[in-house]
Design a protein around this motif. Structure first.
Motif, short mmCIF file in Angstrom:
data_model
loop_
_atom_site.label_atom_id
_atom_site.label_comp_id
_atom_site.label_asym_id
_atom_site.label_seq_id
_atom_site.Cartn_x
_atom_site.Cartn_y
_atom_site.Cartn_z
N GLU A 40 0.84 -1.21 0.00
CA GLU A 40 0.00 0.00 0.00
C GLU A 40 0.87 1.25 0.00
OE1 GLU A 40 -3.68 2.00 2.57
OE2 GLU A 40 -2.47 0.36 3.41
N TYR A 41 1.93 1.22 0.80
CA TYR A 41 2.88 2.34 0.83
C TYR A 41 3.51 2.56 -0.54
CZ TYR A 41 7.43 4.56 1.31
OH TYR A 41 8.51 5.36 1.11
N TYR A 42 4.03 1.50 -1.13
CA TYR A 42 4.70 1.64 -2.42
C TYR A 42 3.73 2.05 -3.52
CZ TYR A 42 9.16 -0.20 -0.74
OH TYR A 42 10.35 -0.37 -0.08
N ALA A 43 2.49 1.57 -3.46
CA ALA A 43 1.50 1.98 -4.45
C ALA A 43 1.22 3.47 -4.34
CB ALA A 43 0.21 1.17 -4.27
N ALA A 44 1.12 3.97 -3.10
CA ALA A 44 0.90 5.39 -2.89
C ALA A 44 2.11 6.21 -3.37
CB ALA A 44 0.61 5.67 -1.42
N LEU A 45 3.29 5.68 -3.12
CA LEU A 45 4.51 6.35 -3.58
C LEU A 45 4.54 6.46 -5.10
CD1 LEU A 45 7.36 7.47 -2.92
CD2 LEU A 45 8.21 5.12 -3.06
N ARG A 46 4.22 5.37 -5.78
CA ARG A 46 4.20 5.40 -7.25
C ARG A 46 3.14 6.36 -7.78
NH1 ARG A 46 4.95 -0.24 -6.22
NH2 ARG A 46 2.75 -0.66 -6.62
N ALA A 47 2.00 6.40 -7.09
CA ALA A 47 0.93 7.32 -7.51
C ALA A 47 1.36 8.77 -7.33
CB ALA A 47 -0.34 7.04 -6.72
N TYR A 48 2.06 9.06 -6.24
CA TYR A 48 2.58 10.40 -5.99
C TYR A 48 3.48 10.86 -7.14
CZ TYR A 48 6.02 13.74 -4.16
OH TYR A 48 6.88 14.80 -4.01
N LYS A 49 4.31 9.96 -7.61
CA LYS A 49 5.26 10.33 -8.67
C LYS A 49 4.59 10.58 -10.01
CE LYS A 49 9.20 8.29 -6.37
NZ LYS A 49 10.36 7.38 -6.40
N LYS A 50 3.34 10.15 -10.14
CA LYS A 50 2.58 10.41 -11.36
C LYS A 50 1.72 11.66 -11.24
CE LYS A 50 2.37 5.52 -12.71
NZ LYS A 50 1.48 4.35 -12.96
N SER A 51 1.72 12.28 -10.07
CA SER A 51 0.88 13.46 -9.84
C SER A 51 1.59 14.72 -10.31
CB SER A 51 0.54 13.57 -8.36
OG SER A 51 1.71 13.90 -7.60
N GLU A 52 0.84 15.81 -10.42
CA GLU A 52 1.41 17.10 -10.78
C GLU A 52 2.10 17.70 -9.56
OE1 GLU A 52 1.57 18.65 -13.70
OE2 GLU A 52 0.57 17.01 -14.74
N HIS A 53 3.41 17.87 -9.62
CA HIS A 53 4.15 18.47 -8.53
C HIS A 53 5.54 18.87 -9.02
CE1 HIS A 53 5.44 14.23 -8.48
NE2 HIS A 53 6.56 14.66 -7.89
N SER A 54 6.22 19.69 -8.25
CA SER A 54 7.60 20.04 -8.58
C SER A 54 8.48 18.85 -8.23
CB SER A 54 8.04 21.28 -7.79
OG SER A 54 7.34 22.43 -8.22
N VAL A 55 9.18 18.32 -9.22
CA VAL A 55 9.90 17.07 -9.06
C VAL A 55 11.27 17.28 -8.42
CG1 VAL A 55 8.73 16.07 -11.06
CG2 VAL A 55 10.98 17.15 -11.36
N LEU A 74 21.36 2.78 -5.84
CA LEU A 74 20.17 3.58 -6.13
C LEU A 74 19.13 3.41 -5.04
CD1 LEU A 74 19.85 2.73 -9.95
CD2 LEU A 74 21.16 4.58 -8.85
N ALA A 75 19.13 2.25 -4.38
CA ALA A 75 18.17 1.98 -3.31
C ALA A 75 18.35 2.92 -2.13
CB ALA A 75 18.29 0.53 -2.85
N GLY A 76 19.53 3.53 -2.00
CA GLY A 76 19.78 4.45 -0.91
C GLY A 76 19.25 5.84 -1.15
N ILE A 77 18.84 6.15 -2.39
CA ILE A 77 18.29 7.46 -2.72
C ILE A 77 16.93 7.60 -2.04
CG2 ILE A 77 17.44 8.90 -4.62
CD1 ILE A 77 19.48 7.50 -6.43
N PRO A 78 16.60 8.77 -1.50
CA PRO A 78 15.28 8.93 -0.87
C PRO A 78 14.15 8.48 -1.78
CG PRO A 78 16.64 10.84 -0.42
CD PRO A 78 17.42 10.00 -1.37
N ASP A 79 13.17 7.83 -1.20
CA ASP A 79 12.06 7.27 -1.96
C ASP A 79 11.38 8.29 -2.86
OD1 ASP A 79 12.61 4.97 -0.60
OD2 ASP A 79 10.71 4.85 0.46
N SER A 80 11.26 9.53 -2.39
CA SER A 80 10.46 10.52 -3.09
C SER A 80 11.20 11.24 -4.21
CB SER A 80 9.92 11.55 -2.10
OG SER A 80 10.97 12.06 -1.32
N VAL A 81 12.46 10.91 -4.45
CA VAL A 81 13.15 11.45 -5.63
C VAL A 81 12.47 10.89 -6.88
CG1 VAL A 81 15.30 11.42 -6.95
CG2 VAL A 81 15.35 11.85 -4.48
#
Length: 375
Positions: A40-55, A74-81
């Motif tokens: 559920e967390y990862y699904a929400a994270l992926r959905a966030y990255k498809k939303s309109e926002h400053s990347v 690459l796994a060490g990079i913050p999830d929200s990048v």
């Protein structure tokens, strides 16, 4: 295989910052968790990255995908990048690199480009045996062998042959990216900083190059894969329609000092040539251009990475470090910026918490609010 994968997820959960929920992954503090993140967390994270926002963007160097620390993974990079361009070590991937890349793409939804400086036909992807065996192959020089391989004509007035060679090269880049499973291409375009060549020195040839890439990447391709340009995109003044081929303009706004510097790079020019709006405003709206513009700081110097960049003053007289300043910068035209990023982002891994300054920038641009998931 299943056991190794679960171990990998456990190490990830214990070692890397996890920001949860629709906005919760933008929290500025790192957290440690003793359970693997939920789907559920990862699904929400992926959905966030498809939303309109400053990347959030970065160039990642020294990638190995191995080691007790995640500094080179690459796994060490913050999830929200959102987007990462691999700087070096993007070819001949090891099994560790392949797993690292696929995990971050498929589970986190992060998109990864390859990136290199474009100068002339053949740059970076000419087979090594051409460079090693040009004399045995009967050529007068190494460059003659390279030109022959790519079909570059001895008479450059032969425009059809020149175009065919450029398109062959661009198509080969696309094949390389798809071979390794990357999400797109980041063109490092710096003709005025010592990187001249038979493509970048001519706007018409540059357009041919990008037009061919546009069949595979970018908004014209329909593939969903990225085509971005960094360095000096504002300098392609002879073919403004080239801007329509890109997803993002990434500006190396190193040590900008203040908001006015960023405004000039975007709108009015005068810092490093014309502003992006001046270059592309006849074919794109100012809002489009602003939404596509990512401002970046140079973290190659470790002290700058650890400190969040260099001295910066906003338009209201507030002092801060430059990455924070870029994140807080609201373009003077009132439109949403594309985002911010750092060169050699991995240099900031040793901060406490890891990537402290980059995560602070994410939080500024996309503040946490009600989260869907809490850990």
């Amino acid at each position: 295989m299943r056991k190794n994968y679960l171990l990998y997820l456990l190490l990830l959960a214990l070692s890397s910052p996890l920001w949860v929920g629709c906005n919760d992954w933008t929290e500025p503090e790192a957290k440690d968790y003793f359970q693997t993140p939920s789907e559920e967390y990862y699904a929400a994270l992926r959905a966030y990255k498809k939303s309109e926002h400053s990347v959030t963007f970065g160039w990642f160097g020294n990638w190995t995908g191995e080691g007790a620390s995640l500094v080179n993974s690459l796994a060490g990079i913050p999830d929200s990048v959102d987007i990462v361009s691999i700087w070096g070590n993007w070819s001949n991937l090891t099994e560790a690199q392949k797993k690292d890349l696929q995990f971050c793409q498929q589970v986190k939804g992060t998109r990864f480009n390859i990136c290199f400086i474009i100068t002339s036909v053949g740059t970076q992807i000419t087979p090594q045996h051409i460079y090693d065996n040009w004399e045995e192959m009967g050529f007068s020089s190494q460059q003659a062998a390279v030109n022959d391989f790519w079909g570059w004509p001895s008479d450059e007035s032969d425009e059809k042959a020149v175009e065919a060679s450029i398109r062959k090269y661009a198509s080969a880049i696309a094949d390389t990216i798809n071979k390794y499973g990357y999400d797109g291409f980041d063109i490092d375009y710096e003709p005025n900083f010592g990187n001249s060549g038979n493509i970048v020195d001519d706007d018409d040839r540059m357009f041919i190059f990008v037009d061919e890439l546009g069949k595979y990447f970018g908004p014209k391709s329909g593939t969903g894969k990225l085509l971005v340009i960094d360095g000096e995109p504002q300098s392609i003044t002879g073919r403004p329609e080239i801007g329509l081929y890109f997803d993002y303009f990434i500006i190396q706004a190193y040590k900008p000092g203040n908001d006015a510097n960023l405004d000039k790079r975007l709108i009015s020019g005068g810092v490093a040539g014309p502003g992006l709006v001046q270059t592309y405003g006849d074919v794109m709206t100012e809002e489009q251009i602003t939404n596509m513009t990512i401002m970046t700081e140079n973290f190659e110097a470790v002290d700058a990475a650890m400190d969040g960049g260099y001295s910066y003053t906003d338009r209201y007289g507030n002092s801060m470090k430059s990455l924070e300043g870029m994140a807080r910068w609201q373009p003077s035209n009132g439109f949403r910026k594309g985002g911010v990023g750092t060169y050699h982002m991995e240099a900031e891994y040793p901060t406490n918490p890891e990537y402290k300054n980059l995560r602070k920038a994410i939080q500024i641009m996309n503040p946490s609010s009600n989260s869907l998931i809490k850990y």
